[in-house]
Design an enzyme around this catalytic site. Structure first.
Site, short mmCIF file in Angstrom:
data_model
loop_
_atom_site.label_atom_id
_atom_site.label_comp_id
_atom_site.label_asym_id
_atom_site.label_seq_id
_atom_site.Cartn_x
_atom_site.Cartn_y
_atom_site.Cartn_z
N LYS A 33 -47.39 -20.86 68.82
CA LYS A 33 -48.78 -20.73 69.28
C LYS A 33 -48.79 -19.79 70.48
O LYS A 33 -47.76 -19.41 71.02
CB LYS A 33 -49.36 -22.09 69.70
CG LYS A 33 -49.20 -23.21 68.69
CD LYS A 33 -50.10 -23.06 67.49
CE LYS A 33 -49.89 -24.22 66.51
NZ LYS A 33 -50.63 -24.02 65.25
N SER A 38 -52.12 -20.63 61.04
CA SER A 38 -52.63 -20.98 62.37
C SER A 38 -52.62 -19.84 63.38
O SER A 38 -53.36 -19.88 64.36
CB SER A 38 -51.84 -22.16 62.94
OG SER A 38 -50.52 -21.78 63.27
#
Length: 263
Positions: free
Chosen positions: A117, A47
């Protein structure tokens, strides 16, 4: 037992005791450092590629943003959790807020595992994706195509991606991967980030479950921040365990070691 033998036995006992004390002290120091200052993490998914690749190991700063509910989790090893508990607090202790563009380790509200993230939206921001382009407060974020690459996820699925250099309004720059501009999360409603929360997105835009998915990640409360990613210290292909040193020559990514994650 003779006096000399008795003296030797006592000396040996003292040496063993001194060794135990040193080992215990070292463990306590390591636990304190890991709990309050810096903690290592690894990357198991795609990711955040290309910034953080599968098999990257990095150290994260736990004190720069202060301490929240999950700051003193010492991590998981397979199915075993070394230490994991919530602090009974309603606000972060000490520290400052993250900046847009920082890479955050955090605990999403609906989850019980750590995510990593990039901070994209600040409290009060309006965030939206339109045809693969990121909009912050109604303004399209600048991106520049810099090439093509092959992106492989944790299941071994390889796709050709377009590599872009994306520049946030404050001038911070990072690299993103896009499989296409018409994926499931490339056209979204407008998200309004609540006060005291942040909006997170992965750099691998079409392979990231992030704040765009409100049911599983959503807006991240400031109190759920754990640490700011700082630097890679090890990197190995295919999530090979680092202790398998015989695999290092062919699989260690030497060029990714001891680098800031913001380079």
């Amino acid at each position: 037992m003779s006096q000399s033998a008795n003296k030797a036995a006592k000396t040996q006992t003292n040496e063993w005791w001194d060794t135990i004390v040193v080992v215990v002290e070292a463990l306590l120091i390591a636990i304190v450092l890991r709990s309050f200052l810096f903690q290592p993490f690894s990357i198991p998914t795609a990711s955040m590629q290309p910034t953080l690749m599968i098999g990257d190991y990095f150290v994260a700063n736990k004190f720069v943003w202060g301490y929240g509910k999950h700051s003193f989790s010492l991590g998981r090893y397979g199915d075993f959790t070394l230490l994991d508990f919530e602090l009974p607090i309603n606000n972060r202790i000490l520290g400052r807020d993250p900046d847009r563009g920082d890479i955050a380790v955090f605990r999403p509200v609906p989850q019980n595992i750590e995510y990593i993230k990039r901070v994209v939206g600040m409290p009060g921001d309006r965030i939206q994706m339109k045809q693969g382009r990121l909009y912050i407060n109604g303004v399209m974020v600048e991106r520049e195509e810099i090439g093509k690459a092959i992106d492989t996820d944790s299941e071994g699925d390889s796709r050709e991606v377009t590599v872009y250099r994306e520049t946030f309004p404050d001038g911070s720059v990072h690299t993103i991967h896009e499989i296409s501009d018409n994926g499931p999360l490339d056209n979204t409603p407008e998200y309004v980030v609540p006060a005291g929360h942040f909006f997170m997105m992965g750099d691998n835009r079409d392979r990231s479950a992030d704040s765009r998915v409100l049911s599983s990640v959503g807006y991240v409360p400031a109190i759920n921040l754990i640490a700011k990613a700082e630097a890679r210290f090890f990197s190995i292909k295919d999530n090979i365990p680092p202790w398998q040193v015989w695999q290092w020559p062919a699989n260690v990514r030497w060029d990714r070691m001891f680098q800031s994650v913001y380079q």
